[in-house]
Design a protein around this motif. Structure first.
Motif, PDB file in Angstrom:
ATOM      1  N   ASP A 120       0.824  -1.206   0.000  1.00  0.00           N
ATOM      2  CA  ASP A 120       0.000   0.000   0.000  1.00  0.00           C
ATOM      3  C   ASP A 120       0.858   1.255   0.000  1.00  0.00           C
ATOM      4  N   SER A 121       2.037   1.144   0.614  1.00  0.00           N
ATOM      5  CA  SER A 121       2.934   2.298   0.653  1.00  0.00           C
ATOM      6  C   SER A 121       4.370   1.831   0.831  1.00  0.00           C
ATOM      7  N   PHE A 122       5.274   2.702   0.465  1.00  0.00           N
ATOM      8  CA  PHE A 122       6.699   2.497   0.685  1.00  0.00           C
ATOM      9  C   PHE A 122       7.351   3.869   0.649  1.00  0.00           C
ATOM     10  N   GLY A 123       8.548   3.963   1.153  1.00  0.00           N
ATOM     11  CA  GLY A 123       9.187   5.269   1.219  1.00  0.00           C
ATOM     12  C   GLY A 123      10.653   5.214   0.884  1.00  0.00           C
ATOM     13  N   THR A 124      11.207   6.392   0.738  1.00  0.00           N
ATOM     14  CA  THR A 124      12.633   6.537   0.464  1.00  0.00           C
ATOM     15  C   THR A 124      13.201   7.594   1.392  1.00  0.00           C
ATOM     16  N   ILE A 125      14.458   7.415   1.757  1.00  0.00           N
ATOM     17  CA  ILE A 125      15.175   8.419   2.535  1.00  0.00           C
ATOM     18  C   ILE A 125      16.534   8.599   1.869  1.00  0.00           C
ATOM     19  N   PRO A 126      16.698   9.667   1.082  1.00  0.00           N
ATOM     20  CA  PRO A 126      18.011   9.892   0.480  1.00  0.00           C
ATOM     21  C   PRO A 126      19.028  10.234   1.563  1.00  0.00           C
ATOM     22  N   ASP A 127      20.247   9.695   1.441  1.00  0.00           N
ATOM     23  CA  ASP A 127      21.243  10.050   2.444  1.00  0.00           C
ATOM     24  C   ASP A 127      21.822  11.431   2.121  1.00  0.00           C
ATOM     25  N   ASP A 128      22.539  11.997   3.090  1.00  0.00           N
ATOM     26  CA  ASP A 128      23.049  13.359   2.930  1.00  0.00           C
ATOM     27  C   ASP A 128      23.937  13.513   1.712  1.00  0.00           C
ATOM     28  N   SER A 129      24.748  12.513   1.387  1.00  0.00           N
ATOM     29  CA  SER A 129      25.653  12.633   0.251  1.00  0.00           C
ATOM     30  C   SER A 129      24.875  12.692  -1.059  1.00  0.00           C
ATOM     31  N   GLU A 130      23.762  11.929  -1.180  1.00  0.00           N
ATOM     32  CA  GLU A 130      22.934  12.002  -2.386  1.00  0.00           C
ATOM     33  C   GLU A 130      22.298  13.369  -2.523  1.00  0.00           C
ATOM     34  N   SER A 131      21.798  13.923  -1.425  1.00  0.00           N
ATOM     35  CA  SER A 131      21.132  15.213  -1.454  1.00  0.00           C
ATOM     36  C   SER A 131      22.087  16.322  -1.862  1.00  0.00           C
ATOM     37  N   GLU A 132      23.325  16.231  -1.389  1.00  0.00           N
ATOM     38  CA  GLU A 132      24.299  17.270  -1.713  1.00  0.00           C
ATOM     39  C   GLU A 132      24.787  17.145  -3.147  1.00  0.00           C
TER      40      GLU A 132
END
Length: 102
Positions: A30-42
């Motif tokens: 029904d749902s799933f999520g993602t959490i980009p790490d700091d290095s990906e965001s930068e």
């Protein structure tokens, strides 16, 4: 205390509805999520904020089509408010690609 709560970005939520030709996610999820790490965001400016989760809700059972709702909350919601619709879709697509590329 008011300033601290304001910095959290509480109550700011933005949703993007994404329709696909075929579902590539688990049909029972029904749902799933993602959490980009700091290095990906930068290193990837298309990812809004640092370490901000994005929740994906499957709407396939409800609407009978391969549709996901990408739900951005807090600071990531504020970040996508400054982007065009196409940019928001690209953010969601980038996160989905990273989630399902394994």
């Amino acid at each position: 205390k008011t300033a601290a709560v304001a910095r959290l970005g509480v109550c700011t939520v933005n949703t993007a509805i994404l329709e696909f030709e075929n579902a590539f996610w688990d049909p029972d999820a029904d749902s799933f999520g993602t959490i980009p790490d700091d290095s990906e965001s930068e290193s990837d400016p298309s990812i809004p904020g640092k370490s901000k989760p994005v929740l994906f809700r499957s709407l396939q059972k409800a609407c009978g089509a391969p549709v996901l709702a990408a739900i951005f909350a807090g600071r990531s919601a504020l970040a996508v408010e400054t982007q065009t619709d196409d940019e928001v879709v690209n953010v969601a697509a980038t996160l989905l690609q990273k989630c399902f590329s394994e």
